[in-house]
Design a protein around this motif. Structure first.
Motif, PDB file in Angstrom:
ATOM      1  N   ARG A 150       0.845  -1.190   0.000  1.00 25.98           N
ATOM      2  CA  ARG A 150       0.000   0.000   0.000  1.00 25.98           C
ATOM      3  C   ARG A 150       0.879   1.238   0.000  1.00 25.98           C
ATOM      4  NH1 ARG A 150      -5.279  -0.836   3.783  1.00 25.98           N
ATOM      5  NH2 ARG A 150      -6.244  -2.342   2.408  1.00 25.98           N
ATOM      6  N   ILE A 151       0.479   2.230  -0.803  1.00 25.48           N
ATOM      7  CA  ILE A 151       1.284   3.435  -0.963  1.00 25.48           C
ATOM      8  C   ILE A 151       0.435   4.650  -0.621  1.00 25.48           C
ATOM      9  CG2 ILE A 151       2.542   4.855  -2.619  1.00 25.48           C
ATOM     10  CD1 ILE A 151       3.081   2.275  -4.167  1.00 25.48           C
ATOM     11  N   TRP A 152       0.930   5.468   0.300  1.00 27.19           N
ATOM     12  CA  TRP A 152       0.290   6.739   0.615  1.00 27.19           C
ATOM     13  C   TRP A 152       1.019   7.889  -0.073  1.00 27.19           C
ATOM     14  CZ3 TRP A 152       0.018   2.700   3.956  1.00 27.19           C
ATOM     15  CH2 TRP A 152      -1.219   2.433   4.532  1.00 27.19           C
ATOM     16  N   SER A 153       2.242   7.659  -0.515  1.00 24.60           N
ATOM     17  CA  SER A 153       3.060   8.695  -1.140  1.00 24.60           C
ATOM     18  C   SER A 153       2.761   8.761  -2.633  1.00 24.60           C
ATOM     19  CB  SER A 153       4.540   8.392  -0.907  1.00 24.60           C
ATOM     20  OG  SER A 153       5.341   9.330  -1.568  1.00 24.60           O
ATOM     21  N   VAL A 211       8.656  -2.585 -11.502  1.00 21.73           N
ATOM     22  CA  VAL A 211       7.896  -3.195 -12.598  1.00 21.73           C
ATOM     23  C   VAL A 211       7.522  -4.629 -12.228  1.00 21.73           C
ATOM     24  CG1 VAL A 211       8.006  -3.956 -15.001  1.00 21.73           C
ATOM     25  CG2 VAL A 211       8.931  -1.737 -14.346  1.00 21.73           C
ATOM     26  N   GLY A 212       6.262  -4.971 -12.452  1.00 21.67           N
ATOM     27  CA  GLY A 212       5.755  -6.304 -12.152  1.00 21.67           C
ATOM     28  C   GLY A 212       5.134  -6.422 -10.775  1.00 21.67           C
ATOM     29  N   CYS A 213       5.256  -5.405  -9.951  1.00 17.99           N
ATOM     30  CA  CYS A 213       4.680  -5.432  -8.605  1.00 17.99           C
ATOM     31  C   CYS A 213       3.252  -4.900  -8.639  1.00 17.99           C
ATOM     32  CB  CYS A 213       5.514  -4.581  -7.654  1.00 17.99           C
ATOM     33  SG  CYS A 213       7.173  -5.190  -7.417  1.00 17.99           S
ATOM     34  N   TYR A 214       2.508  -5.236  -7.611  1.00 19.41           N
ATOM     35  CA  TYR A 214       1.152  -4.733  -7.440  1.00 19.41           C
ATOM     36  C   TYR A 214       1.171  -3.688  -6.339  1.00 19.41           C
ATOM     37  CZ  TYR A 214      -0.353  -8.704 -10.187  1.00 19.41           C
ATOM     38  OH  TYR A 214      -0.525  -9.612 -11.189  1.00 19.41           O
ATOM     39  N   ALA A 215       0.516  -2.560  -6.579  1.00 20.74           N
ATOM     40  CA  ALA A 215       0.474  -1.487  -5.592  1.00 20.74           C
ATOM     41  C   ALA A 215      -0.967  -1.052  -5.396  1.00 20.74           C
ATOM     42  CB  ALA A 215       1.311  -0.309  -6.059  1.00 20.74           C
ATOM     43  N   GLN A 216      -1.268  -0.648  -4.181  1.00 17.71           N
ATOM     44  CA  GLN A 216      -2.559  -0.044  -3.875  1.00 17.71           C
ATOM     45  C   GLN A 216      -2.271   1.392  -3.477  1.00 17.71           C
ATOM     46  OE1 GLN A 216      -4.217  -2.622  -0.884  1.00 17.71           O
ATOM     47  NE2 GLN A 216      -5.375  -3.732  -2.427  1.00 17.71           N
ATOM     48  N   PHE A 257      -8.250   2.798  -1.384  1.00 16.84           N
ATOM     49  CA  PHE A 257      -7.084   2.391  -2.158  1.00 16.84           C
ATOM     50  C   PHE A 257      -7.510   1.899  -3.533  1.00 16.84           C
ATOM     51  CE2 PHE A 257      -5.565   2.195   2.156  1.00 16.84           C
ATOM     52  CZ  PHE A 257      -4.286   2.706   2.044  1.00 16.84           C
ATOM     53  N   VAL A 258      -6.723   2.261  -4.543  1.00 14.89           N
ATOM     54  CA  VAL A 258      -6.964   1.859  -5.925  1.00 14.89           C
ATOM     55  C   VAL A 258      -5.864   0.883  -6.317  1.00 14.89           C
ATOM     56  CG1 VAL A 258      -7.132   2.667  -8.300  1.00 14.89           C
ATOM     57  CG2 VAL A 258      -7.987   4.086  -6.440  1.00 14.89           C
ATOM     58  N   GLY A 259      -6.249  -0.312  -6.785  1.00 19.76           N
ATOM     59  CA  GLY A 259      -5.275  -1.323  -7.173  1.00 19.76           C
ATOM     60  C   GLY A 259      -4.629  -1.004  -8.510  1.00 19.76           C
ATOM     61  N   LEU A 260      -3.352  -1.392  -8.645  1.00 20.99           N
ATOM     62  CA  LEU A 260      -2.605  -1.074  -9.851  1.00 20.99           C
ATOM     63  C   LEU A 260      -1.466  -2.065 -10.023  1.00 20.99           C
ATOM     64  CD1 LEU A 260      -1.975   1.163 -12.055  1.00 20.99           C
ATOM     65  CD2 LEU A 260      -0.435   2.109 -10.368  1.00 20.99           C
ATOM     66  N   GLY A 297       8.903   6.358 -14.579  1.00 23.11           N
ATOM     67  CA  GLY A 297       9.140   7.788 -14.741  1.00 23.11           C
ATOM     68  C   GLY A 297       7.949   8.641 -14.358  1.00 23.11           C
ATOM     69  N   HIS A 298       6.758   8.054 -14.326  1.00 22.71           N
ATOM     70  CA  HIS A 298       5.567   8.785 -13.904  1.00 22.71           C
ATOM     71  C   HIS A 298       5.449   8.722 -12.387  1.00 22.71           C
ATOM     72  CE1 HIS A 298       3.795   9.411 -17.907  1.00 22.71           C
ATOM     73  NE2 HIS A 298       4.378   8.258 -18.212  1.00 22.71           N
ATOM     74  N   LYS A 299       4.492   9.444 -11.847  1.00 24.75           N
ATOM     75  CA  LYS A 299       4.257   9.432 -10.408  1.00 24.75           C
ATOM     76  C   LYS A 299       3.082   8.511 -10.097  1.00 24.75           C
ATOM     77  CE  LYS A 299       6.417  13.724  -9.654  1.00 24.75           C
ATOM     78  NZ  LYS A 299       7.589  13.633  -8.893  1.00 24.75           N
ATOM     79  N   PHE A 300       3.066   7.962  -8.873  1.00 24.46           N
ATOM     80  CA  PHE A 300       1.994   7.050  -8.480  1.00 24.46           C
ATOM     81  C   PHE A 300       0.633   7.745  -8.504  1.00 24.46           C
ATOM     82  CE2 PHE A 300       5.470   4.619  -6.453  1.00 24.46           C
ATOM     83  CZ  PHE A 300       5.178   3.381  -6.980  1.00 24.46           C
ATOM     84  N   GLY A 301       0.594   9.018  -8.152  1.00 30.62           N
ATOM     85  CA  GLY A 301      -0.662   9.756  -8.085  1.00 30.62           C
ATOM     86  C   GLY A 301      -1.357   9.931  -9.419  1.00 30.62           C
ATOM     87  N   GLU A 302      -0.633   9.778 -10.520  1.00 26.29           N
ATOM     88  CA  GLU A 302      -1.242   9.936 -11.838  1.00 26.29           C
ATOM     89  C   GLU A 302      -2.202   8.800 -12.167  1.00 26.29           C
ATOM     90  OE1 GLU A 302       1.491  10.767 -15.040  1.00 26.29           O
ATOM     91  OE2 GLU A 302       2.938  11.578 -13.605  1.00 26.29           O
TER      92      GLU A 302
END
Length: 93
Positions: free
Chosen positions: A24-27, A37-42, A49-52, A60-65
């Motif tokens: 899980r990512i708050w940042s 690459v290849g990992c799952y993040a929420q 939380f949004v799965g990705l 190169g992009h940010k998680f918030g995008e």
């Protein structure tokens, strides 16, 4: 305005400490690095939380995008009439 090249991409230190495949990512301001690459993040969007799944195109992009914080609204839709029938009141004599 972009970040200075000599500073490098910003990544929160807590992302390096985690050894999980799914976390899980708050940042939201952290950059996505090739080692993710290849990992799952929420990603936290302020309410939940949004799965990705992280792919190579996201580096190169940010998680918030990838986690929208606003609801999509549709203007012009009318409210549907209620399906309950209203019974008339009987007069008392």
């Amino acid at each position: 305005m972009t970040r200075s090249i000599w500073k490098g991409p910003f990544v929160d230190t807590c992302l390096f400490k985690q050894k999980k495949i799914r976390w899980r990512i708050w940042s939201r301001r952290s950059c996505i690095l090739p080692q993710f690459v290849g990992c799952y993040a929420q990603i936290y969007n302020g309410k939940g939380f949004v799965g990705l799944k992280i792919t190579e195109e996201m580096v190169g992009h940010k998680f918030g995008e990838f986690a929208s914080t606003r609801k999509t609204s549709s203007l012009g839709k009318r409210a549907l009439p209620s399906k309950t029938k209203i019974k008339p009141i009987k007069k008392v004599r």
